[in-house]
Design a protein around this motif. Structure first.
Motif, PDB file in Angstrom:
ATOM      1  N   SER A  22       0.822  -1.209   0.000  1.00 36.72           N
ATOM      2  CA  SER A  22       0.000   0.000   0.000  1.00 36.72           C
ATOM      3  C   SER A  22       0.857   1.261   0.000  1.00 36.72           C
ATOM      4  O   SER A  22       0.582   2.214  -0.742  1.00 36.72           O
ATOM      5  N   MET A  23       1.901   1.300   0.826  1.00 33.75           N
ATOM      6  CA  MET A  23       2.746   2.484   0.917  1.00 33.75           C
ATOM      7  C   MET A  23       3.462   2.767  -0.395  1.00 33.75           C
ATOM      8  O   MET A  23       3.791   3.923  -0.691  1.00 33.75           O
ATOM      9  N   CYS A  24       3.695   1.728  -1.174  1.00 37.45           N
ATOM     10  CA  CYS A  24       4.388   1.898  -2.461  1.00 37.45           C
ATOM     11  C   CYS A  24       3.419   2.022  -3.627  1.00 37.45           C
ATOM     12  O   CYS A  24       3.840   1.998  -4.793  1.00 37.45           O
ATOM     13  N   GLY A  25       2.133   2.139  -3.346  1.00 37.00           N
ATOM     14  CA  GLY A  25       1.152   2.346  -4.390  1.00 37.00           C
ATOM     15  C   GLY A  25       0.803   1.099  -5.167  1.00 37.00           C
ATOM     16  O   GLY A  25       0.270   1.186  -6.291  1.00 37.00           O
ATOM     17  N   LEU A  26       1.052  -0.083  -4.609  1.00 34.79           N
ATOM     18  CA  LEU A  26       0.750  -1.343  -5.273  1.00 34.79           C
ATOM     19  C   LEU A  26      -0.519  -1.949  -4.687  1.00 34.79           C
ATOM     20  O   LEU A  26      -0.862  -1.704  -3.525  1.00 34.79           O
TER      21      LEU A  26
END
Length: 521
Positions: A276-280
């Motif tokens: 989530s933090m990496c936009g995945l």
């Protein structure tokens, strides 16, 4: 120039509770530890006050961390097994590599499954983000330290000194009430704190390298340990001491410096959180939740077979209470397990218990060598089938509140929440292990992943595998090469040279290498 997507660095260690200086006032005895580098990391990021492992031993715990899944739900709950998880389950670095990240791991892959070769760009003691061919490629890099592993407590004096050259020495350590205050335990606790100090020095070196490379501002740094300390009542026990962990996350500009998070969280939450933090995208099958979006007020953990010691316990924690259910209350909480039974803290506790039994049986004297709390750790059999502790008021879990009328509502609420979780996720730990092995390995044989299938169209090679849950890797390195670098297949290939293709599925044998000639033009 930094990439637009953040890098991720995991710094993990073994067998410690939150005995870091930054946990002073949160975890008993934390103030004894000298950890300036990790204290600094916490001051620059977020400290999670109540973080818990999925299991009190490394293999099951790490399987939960790397998959985001509850071990009893996917078959990885018994210590030392090779499970066959459901086909939806994958290892976290595969998601990152599929998304274009470079992935590395410093050799430690104790995940209860064999790791497919295309999951990591680099795997081994040499692995480091500096090995990327493209310095602008984002990376997921996992550093693991064995410095604090329980085995290091029991080295001879010269070897211990050699392995802890940078540690802050401890003259006297406080022995908590669940351990007898003997020379064996005083030495063990002193060494435990010194190993943590040495580990802090090692972690600081990684943080320095991020700064040297100009990467600190665009890198999510996570520090965690896998489960509790390697002494009786910690590692291998379904207790607060077995499950409670340090967890620190730093992300400059995104996480406010010096913040804390007080609600219970699970180390199992790390996989969905990193994605989530990496936009995945976070896969639906993961049981963990994104740390900053948790909806549940509970964390569930489990204890299953430890080597040859078969046992089953399930535990649930909210912000204040821990409720634990033992499915085999007639079994000793310290059942014989060959490896730890040869460690001196285990030997010492068994020696004192035997001495006390002799005191009582041979001389008719009341037992007085151990306290009731210490005796409960090594009891030959019988334990309460249910335990309930107000951990905030009773951090050492000395007073079992299960069965007391004034706590009936709390016990019923936590027991129901535990039942709901197990019903939702599944609990293979309550099935005979031989039945699981028969399903995973029919007739005693591990199934093979099907060979890859190919289709060439418009100069591109499309590759598929009929085995559900498989992944595909390819390489230009021939089987005779000294080292083969496997790439993760994510889209049809245009290859001017011969390639070799192979398939993997967690819990299966990989397929054979299949050579593929360049497509005709």
């Amino acid at each position: 120039m930094p990439t637009s997507r953040p890098n991720v660095v995991w710094i993990s260690t073994h067998d410690i509770n939150p005995h870091l200086g930054c946990y002073a006032g949160i975890w008993p005895g934390a103030e004894q530890a000298s950890t300036p580098r990790l204290d600094g990391l916490a001051a620059e990021g977020m400290l999670f006050e109540r973080a818990f492992s999925a299991a009190p031993v490394c293999g099951p715990s790490r399987s939960a961390i790397i998959t985001g899944c509850f071990p009893p739900a996917i078959g990885t709950m018994h210590m030392r097994t090779r499970a066959t998880p459901p086909p939806s389950v994958r290892l976290l670095p595969e998601y990152f590599r599929s998304a274009g990240y470079w992935t590395g791991n410093t050799a430690f892959t104790d995940f209860q499954v064999d790791v497919p070769e295309p999951v990591y760009d680099e795997l081994g003691d040499h692995a480091h983000w500096r090995l990327r061919d493209d310095p602008d490629q984002p990376f997921f890099m996992a550093f693991h330290s064995l410095i604090t592993h329980e085995s290091q407590l029991y080295l001879d004096d010269d070897e211990f000194a050699r392995k802890t050259p940078d540690a802050q020495r401890v003259e006297k350590a406080e022995v908590p009430p669940y351990h007898p205050d003997t020379e064996v335990y005083r030495t063990s606790w002193r060494r435990y704190l010194e190993l943590i100090s040495q580990m802090d020095h090692w972690a600081g070196g990684i943080l320095d390298q991020l700064e040297e490379d100009g990467l600190a501002d665009n890198t999510i740094v996570v520090f965690w340990s896998d489960h509790g300390l390697g002494m009786p009542r910690g590692k291998r026990w379904a207790t607060e001491l077995g499950f409670r962990e340090p967890l620190i996350v730093r992300w400059p500009g995104k996480i406010a410096a010096g913040t804390t998070y007080a609600e219970p969280v699970a180390l199992m939450d790390l996989a969905p959180t990193m994605l989530s933090m990496c936009g995945l995208e976070v896969p639906d099958h993961m049981h963990g939740e994104v740390l900053f979006e948790r909806r549940s007020e509970y964390v569930v953990s489990a204890r299953d077979r430890m080597g040859e010691a078969e046992d089953t316990s399930r535990s649930i924690r909210d912000r204040r209470f821990r409720y634990t259910r033992h499915l085999h209350p007639d079994r000793s909480p310290m059942g014989h397990t060959e490896y730890p039974d040869n460690l001196w803290t285990w030997k010492e506790l068994r020696r004192l218990f035997a001495q006390e039994a002799q005191q009582q049986l041979a001389f008719g004297e009341p037992p007085s060598i151990l306290t009731d709390l210490q005796r409960s750790i090594v009891a030959a059999s019988k334990r309460a089938p249910e335990e309930l502790y107000d951990v905030e008021a009773d951090p050492h879990e000395e007073h079992n509140l299960a069965g007391l009328p004034e706590y009936a509502d709390v016990q019923q609420r936590l027991a129901a929440a535990l039942d709901d979780w197990l019903a939702k996720t599944g609990d293979l730990g309550q099935r005979p292990e031989q039945d699981l092995l028969a399903e995973w390995r029919p007739n005693g044989h591990c199934p093979h992943t099907a060979e890859p299938e190919f289709e060439t169209r418009d100069g591109l090679v499309a590759i598929t595998c009929p085995t559900d849950g498989s992944l595909i890797g390819w390489t230009t390195d021939p089987p005779t090469a000294e080292r083969r670098r496997w790439q993760l297949y994510t889209a049809p290939l245009t290859s001017p040279t011969p390639i070799w293709v192979k398939t993997w599925r967690l819990g299966f044998q990989p397929s054979a290498d299949i050579p593929v000639a360049p497509p005709a033009r």
